[in-house]
Design a protein around this motif. Structure first.
Motif, PDB file in Angstrom:
ATOM      1  N   LEU A 219       4.233 -14.213  63.324  1.00 40.52           N
ATOM      2  CA  LEU A 219       4.478 -13.259  64.392  1.00 40.52           C
ATOM      3  C   LEU A 219       4.326 -13.875  65.771  1.00 40.52           C
ATOM      4  N   SER A 220       5.187 -13.449  66.673  1.00 41.20           N
ATOM      5  CA  SER A 220       5.003 -13.769  68.085  1.00 41.20           C
ATOM      6  C   SER A 220       3.897 -12.872  68.642  1.00 41.20           C
ATOM      7  N   ALA A 221       3.423 -13.205  69.839  1.00 41.03           N
ATOM      8  CA  ALA A 221       2.379 -12.393  70.461  1.00 41.03           C
ATOM      9  C   ALA A 221       2.872 -10.966  70.699  1.00 41.03           C
ATOM     10  N   GLU A 222       4.143 -10.824  71.098  1.00 38.23           N
ATOM     11  CA  GLU A 222       4.691  -9.494  71.342  1.00 38.23           C
ATOM     12  C   GLU A 222       4.764  -8.685  70.056  1.00 38.23           C
ATOM     13  N   ARG A 223       5.184  -9.314  68.970  1.00 36.66           N
ATOM     14  CA  ARG A 223       5.298  -8.607  67.695  1.00 36.66           C
ATOM     15  C   ARG A 223       3.923  -8.221  67.155  1.00 36.66           C
ATOM     16  N   LEU A 224       2.922  -9.049  67.415  1.00 32.49           N
ATOM     17  CA  LEU A 224       1.569  -8.731  66.973  1.00 32.49           C
ATOM     18  C   LEU A 224       1.080  -7.442  67.628  1.00 32.49           C
ATOM     19  N   GLN A 225       1.375  -7.278  68.914  1.00 30.82           N
ATOM     20  CA  GLN A 225       0.961  -6.065  69.600  1.00 30.82           C
ATOM     21  C   GLN A 225       1.729  -4.847  69.093  1.00 30.82           C
ATOM     22  N   LEU A 226       3.014  -5.020  68.766  1.00 30.55           N
ATOM     23  CA  LEU A 226       3.782  -3.921  68.185  1.00 30.55           C
ATOM     24  C   LEU A 226       3.216  -3.528  66.825  1.00 30.55           C
ATOM     25  N   LEU A 227       2.805  -4.520  66.054  1.00 29.91           N
ATOM     26  CA  LEU A 227       2.202  -4.248  64.753  1.00 29.91           C
ATOM     27  C   LEU A 227       0.873  -3.517  64.926  1.00 29.91           C
TER      28      LEU A 227
END
Length: 301
Positions: A219-227
Motif C-alpha cells: 500500500l501507498s501512504a494514501e491507500r493506507l489512510q483510505l483503508l
C-alpha cells in the motif's frame, strides 16, 4: 494572449517517471524454474478469479517481448504505462525489460494540459493505457496506444480459479498514481515468490480483498489512510460499549477473551491471514497507522 510552444529539453530527463528493474527477469526465471506450477498472479475478471502460474508468466512475458519488437520497440525505446496495476500491465512491464527498453509510469489522473507537459518532457515511443477516458486523452495528444491482445497473440486464456491455493498471498489495489509503486510491487512479488492478487475494479476492492484474505498488503501512504477510514466505518461508533470492547481487545491481546474478540474483528475485516503491510519509510509529517493496522505495519527503507 499568446500561446508559446513548450521548449523541449535537449536530452529527455525521464527520472521522474522511470522504473528500473535490474533483477526482475532473473528473479522471474528463478521462480518459473523452481515453482513453475505454483500461482504467481491472480485477478478477478467478470466476477471470476483467474490465475497465472509462474511458468505462464514467463511464457507470456517472452511472447509480449516478441510482440513489442514487432511494433518497433528496441533498446532505445520508451514504454509508458498508465492505469491500475493488474497482470496485463505487470507482464508488459517485464516484457519491456526483456527487450531492454526504458519503462515509464505516468499518473492516470492527469488533465490534458498536465499530460501534454509530461509527454513533451518524457517523449515515450510506445504507450499502454487503461481506462477509456485516459486512453482518449492520450489519443488526443497524438499517442499511438498498444493493444495487449495483439502483442500477446493467440494463447490459452488464464486458468479459472476453482479453489484458493493455501499459501502467502500479496494484495494490491493501487495504480500508477503511486509514484514508485510499480517498482515496489515487482520487487516484493519477485523477491518473495508469493502470489500477487488484484481486485476486479477499485469499486470492488473491499469485497475482493475479503475473498482473498491476503497475508501481505502492498500500500501507498494514501491507500493506507483510505483503508484506515474503511476500517473505522466498519467498527462500532466511538463511545459505545462495543467500540470500547474492541479497543480493549486490541490493547490487551494476550488474554484469551480479548484475543478471541480481536480475531473475530480481524476476520470480519478480511485480515485473519494478514501478517504485514508494506509501507515506505515514515516521513516526519506522516500520520500514524491506526490501532487495527499498526501491528502489521513494516517501515521499509
Amino acid at each position: 494572449m499568446s500561446v508559446h510552444e513548450l521548449k523541449r529539453p535537449p536530452i529527455e530527463d525521464t527520472a521522474e517517471w522511470r522504473v528500473d528493474l535490474p533483477k526482475a527477469l532473473e528473479q522471474l526465471r528463478h521462480w518459473a524454474q523452481v515453482s513453475p506450477l505454483q500461482p504467481a498472479l491472480r485477478h478477478k475478471r467478470h466476477g471470476q478469479w483467474f490465475v497465472w502460474r509462474w511458468i505462464d508468466v514467463l511464457r507470456d512475458v517472452e511472447r509480449l517481448a516478441d510482440g513489442l519488437r514487432q511494433q518497433g520497440f528496441t533498446e532505445d525505446s520508451r514504454l509508458a504505462l498508465s492505469g491500475a496495476f493488474e497482470p496485463d500491465l505487470l507482464l508488459l512491464a517485464l516484457a519491456a525489460q526483456h527487450v531492454g527498453g526504458q519503462l515509464l509510469t505516468l499518473v492516470d489522473t492527469l488533465d490534458a494540459e498536465s499530460l501534454h507537459k509530461a509527454l513533451w518532457r518524457s517523449r515515450p515511443t510506445h504507450a499502454f493505457i487503461q481506462g477509456r477516458q485516459t486512453q482518449q486523452l492520450w489519443l488526443n495528444q497524438g499517442q499511438t496506444l498498444l493493444n495487449f491482445s495483439d502483442l500477446l497473440g493467440p494463447v490459452d486464456s488464464p486458468q479459472r480459479l476453482s479453489r484458493w491455493h493455501k499459501g502467502p498471498q500479496l494484495w494490491s489495489e493501487e495504480g500508477t498514481h503511486w509514484q514508485n509503486g510499480l517498482r515496489v510491487l515487482l520487487e516484493q512479488w519477485l523477491t518473495s515468490g508469493h502470489a500477487l492478487a488484484f481486485p476486479e475494479s477499485p469499486g470492488s476492492a473491499r469485497r475482493d480483498r475479503r475473498e482473498v484474505a491476503p497475508s501481505g498488503l502492498l500500500l501507498s501512504a494514501e491507500r493506507l489512510q483510505l483503508l484506515a477510514a474503511e476500517i473505522e466505518s466498519r467498527l462500532a461508533p466511538q463511545g459505545t460499549w462495543r467500540r470500547r470492547l474492541c479497543d480493549w481487545a486490541i490493547a490487551h491481546p494476550e488474554k484469551g477473551l480479548q484475543r478471541l474478540i480481536k480475531n473475530r474483528v480481524r476476520r470480519l475485516l478480511g485480515f485473519h491471514n494478514l501478517h504485514y503491510i508494506w509501507q515506505a519509510t515514515r516521513t516526519p509529517d506522516a500520520q500514524p497507522a491506526p490501532n487495527w493496522l499498526a501491528e502489521f505495519k513494516r517501515d521499509i527503507a
